[in-house]
Motif scaffolding. Structure first.
Motif, PDB file in Angstrom:
ATOM      1  N   HIS A  40      22.172   6.892 -26.661  1.00 45.65           N
ATOM      2  CA  HIS A  40      23.534   6.353 -26.671  1.00 45.65           C
ATOM      3  C   HIS A  40      24.108   6.284 -25.264  1.00 45.65           C
ATOM      4  N   MET A  41      23.998   7.371 -24.512  1.00 40.43           N
ATOM      5  CA  MET A  41      24.551   7.404 -23.163  1.00 40.43           C
ATOM      6  C   MET A  41      23.804   6.450 -22.230  1.00 40.43           C
ATOM      7  N   TYR A  42      22.490   6.330 -22.429  1.00 39.03           N
ATOM      8  CA  TYR A  42      21.704   5.446 -21.568  1.00 39.03           C
ATOM      9  C   TYR A  42      22.133   3.995 -21.724  1.00 39.03           C
ATOM     10  N   ALA A  45      25.405   3.370 -20.067  1.00 39.04           N
ATOM     11  CA  ALA A  45      25.265   3.293 -18.615  1.00 39.04           C
ATOM     12  C   ALA A  45      24.708   1.941 -18.189  1.00 39.04           C
ATOM     13  N   CYS A  65      29.539   7.515 -17.960  1.00 33.98           N
ATOM     14  CA  CYS A  65      28.742   7.271 -19.165  1.00 33.98           C
ATOM     15  C   CYS A  65      27.670   8.343 -19.338  1.00 33.98           C
ATOM     16  N   LEU A  66      27.071   8.747 -18.236  1.00 40.05           N
ATOM     17  CA  LEU A  66      25.976   9.707 -18.285  1.00 40.05           C
ATOM     18  C   LEU A  66      26.453  11.148 -18.441  1.00 40.05           C
ATOM     19  N   HIS A  68      29.657  11.983 -20.073  1.00 40.83           N
ATOM     20  CA  HIS A  68      30.705  12.208 -21.077  1.00 40.83           C
ATOM     21  C   HIS A  68      30.247  13.008 -22.303  1.00 40.83           C
ATOM     22  N   ASP A  69      28.954  12.955 -22.651  1.00 39.94           N
ATOM     23  CA  ASP A  69      28.461  13.706 -23.807  1.00 39.94           C
ATOM     24  C   ASP A  69      27.507  14.832 -23.413  1.00 39.94           C
ATOM     25  N   ASP A  77      26.577  17.387 -31.509  1.00 40.13           N
ATOM     26  CA  ASP A  77      27.416  16.185 -31.653  1.00 40.13           C
ATOM     27  C   ASP A  77      28.453  16.442 -32.743  1.00 40.13           C
ATOM     28  N   TYR A 119      37.305  11.438 -18.487  1.00 40.65           N
ATOM     29  CA  TYR A 119      37.002  10.737 -19.742  1.00 40.65           C
ATOM     30  C   TYR A 119      37.817  11.314 -20.889  1.00 40.65           C
ATOM     31  N   ASP A 134      31.671   3.181 -25.163  1.00 35.46           N
ATOM     32  CA  ASP A 134      31.260   4.153 -26.174  1.00 35.46           C
ATOM     33  C   ASP A 134      31.385   3.545 -27.569  1.00 35.46           C
TER      34      ASP A 134
END
Length: 200
Positions: A40-42, A45, A65-66, A68-69, A77, A119, A134
């Protein structure tokens, strides 16, 4: 092995967890072999490379993006379905970030923490744009599952939850394009054809 190297390896192990941590929203809907947090993050980004806007710091968006999680490598999660309040979720994630940034050089840790808090606070144009990415990645993934499993409208709730919440003009255009493409997929449903289960 030096203490510094030990911390680097420990940080790598935490980040490695994200490659195998499935996103909760898909798990509770019984989607097999579902997307991971790292995946998801990839994609979020990578989407920053496509932005043409001059109004935001794209490099900062990419890093956000890389980051935030990242905390999910420790807390998992967490979603509203987990029975955790928004306040408790933020507290757990902030504590997790404190653990993670102690494993990296001071300046890097400060940068990560700053990006994470930016974020979370959603007060800058960069943070707002990353939130759009996101949500966009989420509905893209929902569409891809509907298409792959031939289950139009099965994940409609994700589209409903994000409708009208996108703010950046470029991302809004992407959403419109996705909705147009999805309309072609959902046309048979409108004609009365039955869905198949997602885990079939």
């Amino acid at each position: 092995m030096t203490a510094v190297n030990s911390k680097v390896l420990e940080f790598c192990q935490f980040m490695g967890r994200l490659k195998h941590l499935p996103r909760t929203g898909w798990v509770i809907r019984d989607i097999p072999n579902c997307e991971t947090v790292a995946g998801h993050m990839y994609r979020m980004a990578m989407l920053t490379f496509l932005l043409e806007t001059k109004d935001v710091d794209i490099q900062r968006c990419l890093k956000m993006c890389l980051v935030h999680d990242m905390a999910e490598s420790i807390v998992g999660d967490l979603t509203p379905h987990c029975g955790v309040s928004v306040e408790d979720k933020h507290r757990r994630e902030e504590e997790a970030m404190e653990t993670l940034i102690k494993l990296v050089p001071e300046l890097s840790g400060e940068d990560m923490k700053s990006l994470f808090m930016e974020y979370e606070n959603q007060e800058t144009q960069e943070a707002i744009l990353v939130k759009d990415l996101d949500r966009f990645d989420m509905i893209c993934q929902a569409y891809e599952y509907e298409e792959f499993h031939k289950t139009p409208l099965a994940l409609q709730e994700f589209f409903v939850a994000t409708e009208g919440r996108f703010k950046h003009p470029e991302v809004k255009r992407w959403v419109d394009e996705l909705n147009q493409k999805r309309a072609l997929l959902t046309a048979p449903v409108a004609n009365g054809e039955a869905d198949k289960p997602l885990n079939s």
